[in-house]
Design a protein around this motif. Structure first.
Motif, PDB file in Angstrom:
ATOM      1  N   TYR A 167       0.842  -1.196   0.000  1.00  0.00           N
ATOM      2  CA  TYR A 167       0.000   0.000   0.000  1.00  0.00           C
ATOM      3  C   TYR A 167       0.877   1.245   0.000  1.00  0.00           C
ATOM      4  N   THR A 177      -2.923   4.035  -3.039  1.00  0.00           N
ATOM      5  CA  THR A 177      -3.103   2.917  -3.940  1.00  0.00           C
ATOM      6  C   THR A 177      -2.670   1.632  -3.281  1.00  0.00           C
ATOM      7  N   TYR A 178      -3.045   0.510  -3.890  1.00  0.00           N
ATOM      8  CA  TYR A 178      -2.860  -0.801  -3.274  1.00  0.00           C
ATOM      9  C   TYR A 178      -2.565  -1.833  -4.363  1.00  0.00           C
ATOM     10  N   PHE A 179      -1.583  -2.695  -4.075  1.00  0.00           N
ATOM     11  CA  PHE A 179      -1.219  -3.800  -4.963  1.00  0.00           C
ATOM     12  C   PHE A 179      -1.433  -5.117  -4.237  1.00  0.00           C
ATOM     13  N   GLN A 189      -2.256  -3.806  -9.537  1.00  0.00           N
ATOM     14  CA  GLN A 189      -2.712  -2.617  -8.836  1.00  0.00           C
ATOM     15  C   GLN A 189      -4.232  -2.686  -8.781  1.00  0.00           C
ATOM     16  N   LYS A 220      -7.075   2.489  -6.680  1.00  0.00           N
ATOM     17  CA  LYS A 220      -6.431   3.794  -6.649  1.00  0.00           C
ATOM     18  C   LYS A 220      -7.389   4.817  -6.064  1.00  0.00           C
ATOM     19  N   SER A 235       2.009   7.854 -10.576  1.00  0.00           N
ATOM     20  CA  SER A 235       1.921   6.492 -11.085  1.00  0.00           C
ATOM     21  C   SER A 235       2.703   5.566 -10.165  1.00  0.00           C
ATOM     22  N   GLU A 241       4.005   1.404  -9.570  1.00  0.00           N
ATOM     23  CA  GLU A 241       4.216   0.093 -10.180  1.00  0.00           C
ATOM     24  C   GLU A 241       4.734  -0.880  -9.128  1.00  0.00           C
ATOM     25  N   ARG A 242       4.510  -2.142  -9.405  1.00  0.00           N
ATOM     26  CA  ARG A 242       5.094  -3.188  -8.569  1.00  0.00           C
ATOM     27  C   ARG A 242       5.463  -4.361  -9.478  1.00  0.00           C
ATOM     28  N   SER A 263       8.152  -1.802  -4.984  1.00  0.00           N
ATOM     29  CA  SER A 263       7.232  -0.902  -5.681  1.00  0.00           C
ATOM     30  C   SER A 263       7.873   0.470  -5.831  1.00  0.00           C
TER      31      SER A 263
END
Lengths: 115, 111
Positions: A33, A47-49, A54, A57, A66, A68-69, A75
């Motif tokens: 997160y 945001t959360y992965f 993802q 948002k 933006s 990314e992970r 991340s």
């Protein structure tokens, strides 16, 4: 493994520049997160992965942001064309399970100052 | 619209006495509640949590109480110690499992 790591700890940038922050979660945690905290407020969800996906948002995450992970590991959070209002502490957290006595584990954060 | 509110920005107590930190929420879909402690220049540290199926959870000196009908939770610290001085955040989660935080209460424990 010593917890969630964030880099850099501090970043000062000029308005209009791009910045990128990195978060290394606890290795066995599949959820990651990003939160933002401003003075006198609690952390606000960005945001959360789950793994590399993802999943959510916040409306706080404008088009200039933006995240990314790649490969579901570390991340990055990038802010393009920074504005003074972006100045805040950016916190990363990871978890395997939320509930049953467990919470997120937060990193120490990256403090961004836009001048 | 603040879904989680901590109405006391600060609280001072004497060492050895009880500290009571309060939190109110508005979203009835929240089903898991947590307390975090934060020192300056560090990220929040998880302290204790409670599920909505319970009304009390205890861990050493820390006890969290949940009153669902009043949409209110509280954190009790007994006895308070100077090392407990920090900002305390309550947080709540629903099915999406993202946390919504209150604005925090600065606790100062006086020796």
């Amino acid at each position: 493994d010593t917890g969630v790591s964030q880099d850099p700890r501090h970043k000062i940038t000029k308005r209009g520049q791009n910045v990128t922050f990195r978060c290394d979660p606890i290795s066995e945690h599949n959820r990651l997160y990003w939160y933002r905290q401003t003075l006198g407020q609690g952390p606000e969800f960005l945001t959360y992965f789950q793994n590399e996906a993802q999943l959510e948002k916040s409306r706080l995450l404008s088009d200039r942001f933006s995240a990314e992970r790649p490969k579901g590991s570390f991340s990055t959070l990038e802010i393009q064309r920074t504005e003074q209002g972006d100045s805040a502490m950016y916190l990363c957290a990871s978890s395997f399970l939320l509930g049953q006595g467990h919470g997120y584990t937060f990193g120490s954060g990256t403090r961004l100052t836009v001048v | 619209d603040q879904q989680v509110k901590q109405n006391s920005p600060s609280l001072s107590v004497q060492e050895g006495r009880i500290s009571i930190l309060n939190c109110d929420y508005t979203n009835s879909m929240f089903d898991y509640f947590l307390w975090y402690k934060k020192y300056p220049a560090e990220g929040p540290t998880f302290l204790i949590s409670i599920s909505s199926i319970k009304d009390k959870n205890e861990d050493g000196r820390f006890t969290v109480f949940l009153n669902k009908s009043a949409k209110h939770l509280s954190l009790h610290i007994v006895p308070s110690q100077p090392g407990d001085s920090a900002v305390y955040f309550c947080a709540a989660a629903g099915s999406a499992r993202q946390l919504t935080f209150g604005s925090g209460t600065q606790l100062t424990v006086l020796p």
